[in-house]
Design an enzyme around this catalytic site. Structure first.
Site, PDB file in Angstrom:
ATOM      1  N   LYS A  22      27.538  28.904  29.131  1.00 19.72           N
ATOM      2  CA  LYS A  22      28.005  30.190  29.657  1.00 19.72           C
ATOM      3  C   LYS A  22      28.703  30.007  31.005  1.00 19.72           C
ATOM      4  CE  LYS A  22      24.929  33.022  31.890  1.00 19.72           C
ATOM      5  NZ  LYS A  22      25.367  33.393  33.238  1.00 19.72           N
ATOM      6  N   ASN A  23      28.047  29.286  31.918  1.00 19.96           N
ATOM      7  CA  ASN A  23      28.576  29.227  33.283  1.00 19.96           C
ATOM      8  C   ASN A  23      29.759  28.273  33.447  1.00 19.96           C
ATOM      9  OD1 ASN A  23      26.776  31.176  33.950  1.00 19.96           O
ATOM     10  ND2 ASN A  23      25.324  29.811  34.992  1.00 19.96           N
ATOM     11  N   ARG A  93      28.393  39.886  37.355  1.00 15.83           N
ATOM     12  CA  ARG A  93      28.915  39.452  38.652  1.00 15.83           C
ATOM     13  C   ARG A  93      30.007  38.394  38.521  1.00 15.83           C
ATOM     14  NH1 ARG A  93      26.257  40.311  43.139  1.00 15.83           N
ATOM     15  NH2 ARG A  93      27.249  38.432  43.904  1.00 15.83           N
ATOM     16  N   CYS A 117      21.953  42.389  43.093  1.00 24.24           N
ATOM     17  CA  CYS A 117      21.494  42.331  41.703  1.00 24.24           C
ATOM     18  C   CYS A 117      20.021  41.986  41.689  1.00 24.24           C
ATOM     19  CB  CYS A 117      22.322  41.352  40.893  1.00 24.24           C
ATOM     20  SG  CYS A 117      21.839  39.661  41.082  1.00 24.24           S
ATOM     21  N   ARG A 122      23.233  38.342  46.980  1.00 20.84           N
ATOM     22  CA  ARG A 122      24.410  37.650  46.426  1.00 20.84           C
ATOM     23  C   ARG A 122      25.742  38.152  46.979  1.00 20.84           C
ATOM     24  NH1 ARG A 122      23.526  36.835  40.085  1.00 20.84           N
ATOM     25  NH2 ARG A 122      24.800  35.005  40.430  1.00 20.84           N
ATOM     26  N   VAL A 124      29.645  37.841  48.631  1.00 24.21           N
ATOM     27  CA  VAL A 124      30.791  37.006  48.236  1.00 24.21           C
ATOM     28  C   VAL A 124      31.620  36.616  49.472  1.00 24.21           C
ATOM     29  CG1 VAL A 124      30.995  37.748  45.823  1.00 24.21           C
ATOM     30  CG2 VAL A 124      32.097  39.096  47.616  1.00 24.21           C
ATOM     31  N   ASP A 125      30.962  36.600  50.637  1.00 22.00           N
ATOM     32  CA  ASP A 125      31.685  36.312  51.885  1.00 22.00           C
ATOM     33  C   ASP A 125      32.395  34.959  51.864  1.00 22.00           C
ATOM     34  OD1 ASP A 125      28.795  35.617  51.893  1.00 22.00           O
ATOM     35  OD2 ASP A 125      29.306  34.594  53.761  1.00 22.00           O
ATOM     36  N   GLN A 126      31.801  33.970  51.197  1.00 21.81           N
ATOM     37  CA  GLN A 126      32.422  32.632  51.185  1.00 21.81           C
ATOM     38  C   GLN A 126      33.689  32.604  50.325  1.00 21.81           C
ATOM     39  OE1 GLN A 126      31.370  30.085  53.252  1.00 21.81           O
ATOM     40  NE2 GLN A 126      30.172  31.828  53.956  1.00 21.81           N
ATOM     41  N   ASP A 305      18.219  28.117  37.801  1.00 18.54           N
ATOM     42  CA  ASP A 305      18.232  28.764  36.484  1.00 18.54           C
ATOM     43  C   ASP A 305      17.137  28.231  35.556  1.00 18.54           C
ATOM     44  OD1 ASP A 305      20.334  30.321  37.293  1.00 18.54           O
ATOM     45  OD2 ASP A 305      21.882  29.125  36.303  1.00 18.54           O
ATOM     46  N   ARG A 397      22.785  38.055  27.163  1.00 21.43           N
ATOM     47  CA  ARG A 397      23.872  37.700  28.086  1.00 21.43           C
ATOM     48  C   ARG A 397      24.086  36.198  28.116  1.00 21.43           C
ATOM     49  NH1 ARG A 397      23.500  40.231  33.856  1.00 21.43           N
ATOM     50  NH2 ARG A 397      25.355  38.941  33.860  1.00 21.43           N
TER      51      ARG A 397
HETATM   52  N1  EPU Z   1      26.046  33.162  48.586  1.00 15.18           N
HETATM   53  C1  EPU Z   1      26.431  33.726  49.784  1.00 15.18           C
HETATM   54  N2  EPU Z   1      27.768  34.007  49.978  1.00 15.18           N
HETATM   55  C2  EPU Z   1      28.703  33.758  49.031  1.00 15.18           C
HETATM   56  C3  EPU Z   1      28.311  33.188  47.808  1.00 15.18           C
HETATM   57  C4  EPU Z   1      26.958  32.894  47.607  1.00 15.18           C
HETATM   58  O1  EPU Z   1      25.600  33.952  50.667  1.00 15.18           O
HETATM   59  O2  EPU Z   1      29.885  34.038  49.279  1.00 15.18           O
HETATM   60  C5  EPU Z   1      24.624  32.814  48.354  1.00 15.18           C
HETATM   61  C6  EPU Z   1      23.989  33.568  47.193  1.00 15.18           C
HETATM   62  O3  EPU Z   1      23.536  34.841  47.595  1.00 15.18           O
HETATM   63  C7  EPU Z   1      22.885  32.637  46.783  1.00 15.18           C
HETATM   64  C8  EPU Z   1      23.481  31.246  47.046  1.00 15.18           C
HETATM   65  O4  EPU Z   1      24.565  31.464  47.952  1.00 15.18           O
HETATM   66  O5  EPU Z   1      21.754  32.818  47.602  1.00 15.18           O
HETATM   67  C9  EPU Z   1      24.015  30.511  45.830  1.00 15.18           C
HETATM   68  O6  EPU Z   1      24.802  31.378  45.060  1.00 15.18           O
HETATM   69  P1  EPU Z   1      26.038  30.909  44.183  1.00 15.18           P
HETATM   70  O7  EPU Z   1      27.269  31.544  44.738  1.00 15.18           O
HETATM   71  O8  EPU Z   1      26.032  29.435  44.001  1.00 15.18           O
HETATM   72  O9  EPU Z   1      25.707  31.609  42.803  1.00 15.18           O
HETATM   73  P2  EPU Z   1      26.776  32.179  41.798  1.00 15.18           P
HETATM   74  O10 EPU Z   1      27.990  31.345  41.858  1.00 15.18           O
HETATM   75  O11 EPU Z   1      26.909  33.638  41.989  1.00 15.18           O
HETATM   76  C10 EPU Z   1      26.126  30.700  39.745  1.00 15.18           C
HETATM   77  C11 EPU Z   1      25.632  30.949  38.354  1.00 15.18           C
HETATM   78  C12 EPU Z   1      24.202  31.443  38.415  1.00 15.18           C
HETATM   79  C13 EPU Z   1      23.354  30.356  39.096  1.00 15.18           C
HETATM   80  C14 EPU Z   1      23.930  30.055  40.485  1.00 15.18           C
HETATM   81  C15 EPU Z   1      23.219  28.931  41.207  1.00 15.18           C
HETATM   82  C16 EPU Z   1      27.675  31.534  37.211  1.00 15.18           C
HETATM   83  C17 EPU Z   1      28.495  32.553  36.509  1.00 15.18           C
HETATM   84  N3  EPU Z   1      26.498  31.926  37.717  1.00 15.18           N
HETATM   85  O12 EPU Z   1      26.050  31.959  40.417  1.00 15.18           O
HETATM   86  O13 EPU Z   1      23.749  31.610  37.071  1.00 15.18           O
HETATM   87  O14 EPU Z   1      22.020  30.790  39.229  1.00 15.18           O
HETATM   88  O15 EPU Z   1      25.327  29.714  40.373  1.00 15.18           O
HETATM   89  O16 EPU Z   1      23.266  27.763  40.479  1.00 15.18           O
HETATM   90  O17 EPU Z   1      28.060  30.383  37.276  1.00 15.18           O
HETATM   91  C18 EPU Z   1      22.422  32.504  35.356  1.00 15.18           C
HETATM   92  O18 EPU Z   1      23.136  31.897  34.541  1.00 15.18           O
HETATM   93  O19 EPU Z   1      21.338  33.069  35.019  1.00 15.18           O
HETATM   94  C19 EPU Z   1      22.839  32.599  36.759  1.00 15.18           C
HETATM   95  C20 EPU Z   1      22.350  33.508  37.593  1.00 15.18           C
END
Ligand code: EPU
Length: 417
Positions: A22-23, A93, A117, A122, A124-126, A305, A397
């Site tokens: 999925k990811n 998301r 969520c 979570r 998206v500032d980065q 995960d 999902r």
């Molecule tokens: N974060 C920030 N700012 C940002 C982005 C992330 O503070 O701009 C924080 C998040 O709040 C979190 C941490 O950084 O505490 C890591 O988040 P990340 O951005 O890596 O997560 P993601 O990209 O939103 C993906 C997977 C998730 C998986 C995470 C961690 C996808 C579509 N989703 O999410 O998958 O848990 O990486 O490996 O790739 C799942 O499949 O159940 C799932 C939640």
């Protein structure tokens, strides 16, 4: 609303095939926005999140069809509307992954802010910081991120923290930027590598994916490609944990053992016998497992995960395990529900203290998010008697036909309305 009914206590046995990830699939589908030529993705899992992403892309004007080998062909000849509406982003998301490709291809994008969520804030500032460094101007209006840039230009970006979709968004944006972009502190997840491989198959020049420094030499255009999405390492880990926790013996096919070290090591530490070949993993477990401590962190460490599934596995292991979550701030929603099955778990800060009990007893439980749901299914497979898992749409999902695959492995599980 669908429910799963599980009669627990049967050790899993037999063979199953693991689906596409999925990811990895979600960002790869978004990469279709970067070219007017067809991108065909194979090994696409049949999941609700994939359908949501295809709906989102179709709404923007991407033509989507299926070829005879079940490949999904996407043609973004013209992007009619570079918009991701709240209604879709709210349900998934990962919709935010269209942001980078849209600015790179169209020079503008209007994407709803995702909001919090079930598992954490979570932000998206980065993603935004990186896109601004690439020359985009971004404003937030009425809950939407409005991004504009005539042509993105390269930058040296050091991410404040490791983010998977953040890295993917910036990689896709930089693929069409002017000059060479360097992403430091990039996510090393295998799904990032899979996206980089797909982009390179489309003519991009991405190097270093899989390490924490990724270099992207921008090109003026990308072309079409045919790409096979990698196997789902979390589905793999979930089935292995289920086999281990039920004292079973299974073989999984079409998998990637090379990217599962952290999980396989923990299963071995728990007492399971694990062997693997190039694309298969076999696990055999006899009797009670030993409790294993787990600490989640970005790849190559133990994946967040898989945390919920290991809480379930530890709930009937010998001894006490500490399961620490460092990636998301609120990812223990499964604990209350597992306690309804008789598990002995206390959450202290970001650690679940799991004291193994002799057995779990079936009960009605409610799924709250995707991986929490998976841990409740594990709980149901372990427990004596009947467990009903409500709100199965969370599972749909991210797990393709989970009840069919588990049934074929001998589990007594069925879906009911
Ligand atoms: N974060 C920030 N700012 C940002 C982005 C992330 O503070 O701009 C924080 C998040 O709040 C979190 C941490 O950084 O505490 C890591 O988040 P990340 O951005 O890596 O997560 P993601 O990209 O939103 C993906 C997977 C998730 C998986 C995470 C961690 C996808 C579509 N989703 O999410 O998958 O848990 O990486 O490996 O790739 C799942 O499949 O159940 C799932 C939640």
């Amino acid at each position: 609303m669908d429910r799963l009914l599980i009669e627990g206590g049967v050790p899993l046995s037999g063979e199953a095939r693991v689906s596409g990830a999925k990811n990895a699939t979600l960002p790869i589908l978004c990469a279709a926005l970067l070219t007017e030529e067809p991108l065909t993705v194979t090994n696409v899992p049949h999941l609700r999140d994939v359908t949501t992403m295809l709906n989102l892309l179709a709404q923007m004007g991407v033509a989507i069809s299926m070829d005879e080998q079940l490949g999904v062909e996407l043609v973004a000849a013209r992007i009619a509307s570079p918009v991701a509406p709240y209604e879709l982003v709210r349900t998934m998301r990962a919709s935010v992954l269209v942001l980078g490709p849209l600015i790179a291809r169209c020079g503008e994008a209007r994407v709803s802010l995702p909001g919090g969520c079930a598992i954490g804030l979570r932000p998206v500032d980065q993603h935004l910081k990186g896109l601004q460094a690439l020359g985009a101007t971004i404003s937030i209006e009425h809950g939407y991120m409005l991004a504009r840039a005539k042509r993105l230009r390269s930058a040296h970006i050091c991410m404040d923290l490791v983010t998977v979709t953040g890295t993917e968004n910036l990689m896709m944006a930089a693929a069409l930027a002017d000059g060479t972009t360097v992403l430091e502190n990039a996510a090393r997840e295998p799904e990032v590598v899979d996206l980089a491989n797909c982009l390179n198959a489309m003519g991009a020049k991405v190097q270093g994916a899989g390490s924490d420094i990724i270099t992207i030499e921008g090109v003026t255009r990308l072309h079409g490609a045919r790409y096979r999405a990698m196997a789902d390492r979390i589905e793999t880990g979930t089935f292995l944990a289920a086999a281990a926790a039920t004292g079973g013996s299974i073989t999984l096919r079409d998998v990637r053992p090379d990217i599962l070290d952290a999980v396989l090591d923990k299963l071995r530490e728990a007492g399971a016998h694990v062997t693997s070949g190039p694309d298969w993993i076999a696990l055999e477990a006899n009797g009670a497992l030993n409790a294993v401590n787990v600490r989640t962190a970005p790849y190559p460490a133990f994946p967040t995960d898989m945390q919920a599934q290991f809480v379930a596995l530890n709930s009937v292991a010998r001894g006490t395990a500490l399961v620490t979550e460092t990636v998301f701030e609120n990812r223990f929603m499964h604990v209350q529900e597992l306690k309804r099955l008789g598990a002995d778990i206390e959450v202290e800060g970001n650690t679940a203290v799991v004291k193994g009990v002799g057995h779990l007893d079936g009960a009605s439980v409610m799924a709250t998010d995707l991986r929490a749901s998976a841990s409740l299914v594990l709980g149901g497979l372990i427990a004596r008697g009947t467990t009903t898992v409500d709100r199965v749409y969370h599972l749909d999902r991210g797990y393709e036909r989970i009840e069919e695959k588990l049934s074929r492995l001998g589990a007594r599980i069925r879906r009911a309305r």
